[in-house]
Design an enzyme around this catalytic site. Structure first.
Site, PDB file in Angstrom:
ATOM      1  N   HIS A 176       0.829  -1.228   0.000  1.00 43.25           N
ATOM      2  CA  HIS A 176       0.000   0.000   0.000  1.00 43.25           C
ATOM      3  C   HIS A 176       0.855   1.267   0.000  1.00 43.25           C
ATOM      4  O   HIS A 176       0.319   2.372  -0.126  1.00 43.25           O
ATOM      5  CB  HIS A 176      -0.933   0.024   1.216  1.00 43.25           C
ATOM      6  CG  HIS A 176      -1.986  -1.042   1.187  1.00 43.25           C
ATOM      7  ND1 HIS A 176      -2.873  -1.191   0.139  1.00 43.25           N
ATOM      8  CD2 HIS A 176      -2.304  -2.025   2.082  1.00 43.25           C
ATOM      9  CE1 HIS A 176      -3.682  -2.217   0.380  1.00 43.25           C
ATOM     10  NE2 HIS A 176      -3.352  -2.735   1.553  1.00 43.25           N
ATOM     11  N   ASP A 232      -2.485 -10.322  -2.650  1.00 42.61           N
ATOM     12  CA  ASP A 232      -3.084  -9.891  -1.381  1.00 42.61           C
ATOM     13  C   ASP A 232      -4.571  -9.596  -1.633  1.00 42.61           C
ATOM     14  O   ASP A 232      -4.960  -9.194  -2.732  1.00 42.61           O
ATOM     15  CB  ASP A 232      -2.366  -8.630  -0.882  1.00 42.61           C
ATOM     16  CG  ASP A 232      -2.782  -8.210   0.515  1.00 42.61           C
ATOM     17  OD1 ASP A 232      -2.046  -8.513   1.467  1.00 42.61           O
ATOM     18  OD2 ASP A 232      -3.853  -7.550   0.653  1.00 42.61           O
ATOM     19  N   HIS A 281      -6.271  -7.156  -0.732  1.00 40.21           N
ATOM     20  CA  HIS A 281      -6.511  -5.733  -1.021  1.00 40.21           C
ATOM     21  C   HIS A 281      -5.714  -5.278  -2.239  1.00 40.21           C
ATOM     22  O   HIS A 281      -4.609  -5.773  -2.493  1.00 40.21           O
ATOM     23  CB  HIS A 281      -6.099  -4.879   0.187  1.00 40.21           C
ATOM     24  CG  HIS A 281      -6.819  -5.245   1.446  1.00 40.21           C
ATOM     25  ND1 HIS A 281      -6.247  -6.069   2.404  1.00 40.21           N
ATOM     26  CD2 HIS A 281      -8.056  -4.922   1.897  1.00 40.21           C
ATOM     27  CE1 HIS A 281      -7.119  -6.230   3.406  1.00 40.21           C
ATOM     28  NE2 HIS A 281      -8.216  -5.555   3.115  1.00 40.21           N
ATOM     29  N   ASP A 322      -4.453 -12.697   3.280  1.00 38.16           N
ATOM     30  CA  ASP A 322      -5.803 -12.278   3.677  1.00 38.16           C
ATOM     31  C   ASP A 322      -6.847 -12.625   2.612  1.00 38.16           C
ATOM     32  O   ASP A 322      -8.025 -12.348   2.783  1.00 38.16           O
ATOM     33  CB  ASP A 322      -5.857 -10.789   4.065  1.00 38.16           C
ATOM     34  CG  ASP A 322      -5.045  -9.898   3.164  1.00 38.16           C
ATOM     35  OD1 ASP A 322      -4.522 -10.371   2.129  1.00 38.16           O
ATOM     36  OD2 ASP A 322      -4.930  -8.689   3.486  1.00 38.16           O
TER      37      ASP A 322
HETATM   38 ZN   LIG Z   1      -4.318  -7.028   2.497  1.00 40.86          ZN
END
Ligand SMILES: [Zn+2]
Length: 341
Positions: free
Chosen positions: A162, A196, A198, A285
């Site tokens: 991120h 991931d 996200h 995740d």
């Molecule tokens: Zn994540």
């Protein structure tokens, strides 16, 4: 398989995080995650756990803006000098710029709002040291595959995907996978695949205008999930990088079959790009039992994901990103990794 791990991550241990609605929660991206992964790796005879080398700041500054890195380096010390009536365990701003506000204020809290895009990357005493330890793991793994290893695993904490050129957020400060991918890009074309849960918004930001690094992210639809503002299918790179970034947003409830059919599409793109090395941002995740996730991907699904990616037969650096079901984390990541030994 060479595994790079540094215990410097323990220096970064935020006491809480703020969830939507202002709720104080224990910090999900906690040191225990690494203990779980390490103990699972130690039970496997194929994992050789090694200390990373120190690479210095040059590979970091090749990816992140110097003023941003300087902010990360000095912010906590400056924070201890600011007079406030309350306790100052972690630096976290409360003011963020809306569209069109591009000034960088002089004040520490102003700069914190400028460089942070959310409330989940507080800066503590030790955060910068931990972030440097994490990038050294990624770079040591990159060096291993550059020198002929088939694969390497960088057990990075804090995670990185991120973090953009000049921003932190989502538990990430320096983009480990992007720094390693850039370092490897001196040797040829690179593909960076982010699995991931996200969207890898930081990685997207870093390589968006580059044609020599193909970046692909498979993730929860940002229209419904964090990070909300990046990771849409129509964001496909710009300029020299036009067409070399791809997002595959998936709905809540995505199961093994749906995930694997999307992965096949992504792998077809990687094959036709013909990279020399593959970097994988491996967030666990995506697993069905993750507290931050909504997918229904099983451990057998993770095994299949690893098998399909490994079938590319590219020298691969696997970089740890998210994954917050601590009890399942060790088994999940070793299930993925075993395909690459
Ligand atoms: Zn994540």
């Amino acid at each position: 398989m060479q595994v790079y791990y540094s215990n410097t991550h323990q220096l970064h241990n935020p006491p809480f995080e703020l969830f939507d609605g202002g709720q104080h929660m224990p910090y999900l991206e906690n040191p225990e995650r690494m203990e779980r992964v390490l103990s699972a790796l130690k039970e496997r005879d194929w994992a050789e756990i090694l200390e990373p080398d120190a690479f210095g700041l040059d590979p970091v500054l090749a990816v992140h803006d110097a003023d941003y890195v300087d902010f990360l380096r000095t912010a906590y010390e400056e924070w201890t000098q600011v007079k406030t009536p309350y306790e100052k365990k972690a630096l976290l701003p409360a003011t963020f710029p809306p569209r069109g506000w591009s000034r960088r204020p002089k004040s520490l809290l102003g700069r914190a709002g400028y460089y942070m895009f959310d409330l989940s990357a507080p800066i503590m005493d030790g955060t910068y040291q931990a972030a440097l330890g994490s990038i050294n793991c990624a770079l040591s793994g990159a060096k291993a595959i550059a020198e002929g290893e088939r694969s390497a695993f960088a057990l990075c904490r804090p995670p990185g995907h991120h973090a953009g050129k000049s921003f932190c957020g989502g538990y990430c400060y320096l983009n480990n996978a992007a720094i390693a991918a850039h370092w490897l890009s001196g040797l040829g074309k690179i593909a960076l695949l982010d699995i991931d849960y996200h969207a890898g918004n930081g990685t997207q930001d870093i390589f968006y205008e580059r044609g020599d690094v193909l970046t692909i992210s498979i993730h929860a639809d940002p229209d419904a999930e964090y990070p909300a503002f990046s990771g849409y299918a129509d964001e496909m790179g710009a300029g020299q990088g036009s067409g070399s970034h791809r997002n595959f947003p998936l709905p809540a409830g995505t199961d093994d079959a749906r995930y694997l059919s999307t992965l096949r599409e992504a792998l077809t793109l990687i094959k036709s790009f013909a990279p020399v090395f593959l970097v994988i941002s491996a967030g666990m995740d995506l697993y069905s039992g993750d507290p931050l996730g909504t997918f229904s991907v099983t451990r057998e699904g993770i095994q299949q994901i690893g098998k399909h990616i490994a079938a590319l037969e590219l020298p691969s650096l696997i970089v740890m990103e998210g994954g917050y079901n601590n009890a399942a984390l060790g088994k999940n990541i070793t299930t993925l990794l075993k395909n690459f030994i």
